[in-house]
Scaffold this active site. Structure first.
Site, PDB file in Angstrom:
ATOM      1  N   ASP A  45      -3.885  -1.310   2.787  1.00 55.05           N
ATOM      2  CA  ASP A  45      -4.362  -0.854   4.058  1.00 55.05           C
ATOM      3  C   ASP A  45      -5.135   0.532   3.511  1.00 55.05           C
ATOM      4  O   ASP A  45      -4.759   1.481   3.416  1.00 55.05           O
ATOM      5  CB  ASP A  45      -3.463  -0.531   5.002  1.00 55.05           C
ATOM      6  CG  ASP A  45      -3.801   0.007   6.486  1.00 55.05           C
ATOM      7  OD1 ASP A  45      -5.013  -0.139   6.606  1.00 55.05           O
ATOM      8  OD2 ASP A  45      -3.272   0.731   6.931  1.00 55.05           O
ATOM      9  N   GLU A 105      -7.438  -5.115   4.094  1.00 58.52           N
ATOM     10  CA  GLU A 105      -7.872  -5.098   5.474  1.00 58.52           C
ATOM     11  C   GLU A 105      -9.227  -4.884   5.565  1.00 58.52           C
ATOM     12  O   GLU A 105     -10.026  -4.359   4.919  1.00 58.52           O
ATOM     13  CB  GLU A 105      -7.114  -3.881   6.305  1.00 58.52           C
ATOM     14  CG  GLU A 105      -7.626  -3.885   7.849  1.00 58.52           C
ATOM     15  CD  GLU A 105      -6.943  -2.766   8.451  1.00 58.52           C
ATOM     16  OE1 GLU A 105      -6.093  -2.841   9.321  1.00 58.52           O
ATOM     17  OE2 GLU A 105      -7.487  -1.470   8.286  1.00 58.52           O
ATOM     18  N   ASP A 177       1.501   2.965   7.395  1.00 60.33           N
ATOM     19  CA  ASP A 177       0.581   2.632   6.685  1.00 60.33           C
ATOM     20  C   ASP A 177       1.214   1.645   5.743  1.00 60.33           C
ATOM     21  O   ASP A 177       0.660   0.464   5.374  1.00 60.33           O
ATOM     22  CB  ASP A 177      -0.093   3.656   6.044  1.00 60.33           C
ATOM     23  CG  ASP A 177      -0.722   4.855   6.783  1.00 60.33           C
ATOM     24  OD1 ASP A 177      -1.675   4.269   7.614  1.00 60.33           O
ATOM     25  OD2 ASP A 177      -0.716   5.965   6.529  1.00 60.33           O
TER      26      ASP A 177
END
Length: 203
Positions: A45, A105, A177
């Site tokens: 991410d 992502e 996260d």
């Protein structure tokens, strides 16, 4: 300028000798396996100040978290220093956990151009580290990740973290996260189990 018969024969020998194979662009001690189904998945991410990462190993009765965390960079650091730390940390994670595939992502719509540029820089640093290791890389949209994990494309971070805790049998919810990164890895693994070949975009 003329050449002697001996010199001509020597040139023929050189031209007829086998060509040397070109060396790969990246020389790394770790070479991921490309045979069979991927068993260890790295999820990322990206963010300039807090890139999340998570590595899972597919197993029964549930996947196992091998490593996860957040690559944190203080607000006072220059962008270049943050990007270097992100790439270096991911290299270390890859070296220790030996994933064979990575899910990252996908880009999201940003009204602020500066924010989009910064996110692109962080994503690029992460992708360089992964590409150096020779891993396959797939891109997953944020909404698809939440849909796959929580069942709702607009789920909040806390809901994602709690679901990740359940799916990986963790003692507590992972940091936001890191939870997102683990969710990305799990979403990729679920896609493979459901449909065979990956339906997400390979980059």
């Amino acid at each position: 300028m003329g050449i002697t018969p001996d010199q001509f024969n020597e040139m023929k020998k050189r031209l007829g000798s086998p060509k040397r194979a070109a060396a790969p662009v990246f020389q790394t001690s770790y070479q991921p396996s490309t045979q069979g189904q991927h068993q260890i998945v790295l999820g990322i991410d990206p963010s300039l100040r807090g890139t999340g990462y998570g590595v899972i190993r597919l197993a029964k009765p549930h996947p196992i978290a091998l490593a996860f965390g957040t690559i944190s960079c203080p607000a006072g650091w220059e962008h270049s220093r943050c990007l270097a730390k992100t790439a270096q940390t991911l290299r270390e994670v890859i070296s220790k956990t030996h994933p064979t595939v990575c899910a990252v992502e996908g880009l999201f719509y940003a009204q602020n151009l500066q924010t989009a540029l910064i996110m692109g820089e962080a994503r690029g640093a992460a992708l360089v580290a992964v590409a150096e290791a020779g891993l396959e890389i797939y891109e997953i949209a944020p909404r698809k990740v939440k849909q796959a994990i929580v069942g709702y494309g607009a789920a909040q971070k806390l809901a994602v973290a709690k679901m990740i805790q359940r799916m990986l049998s963790l003692s507590e919810p992972p940091p936001p996260d890191a939870a997102d990164a683990l969710a990305i890895a799990l979403a990729h693994a679920q896609e493979g189990n459901r449909f065979g070949p990956k339906q997400y975009k390979r980059i």
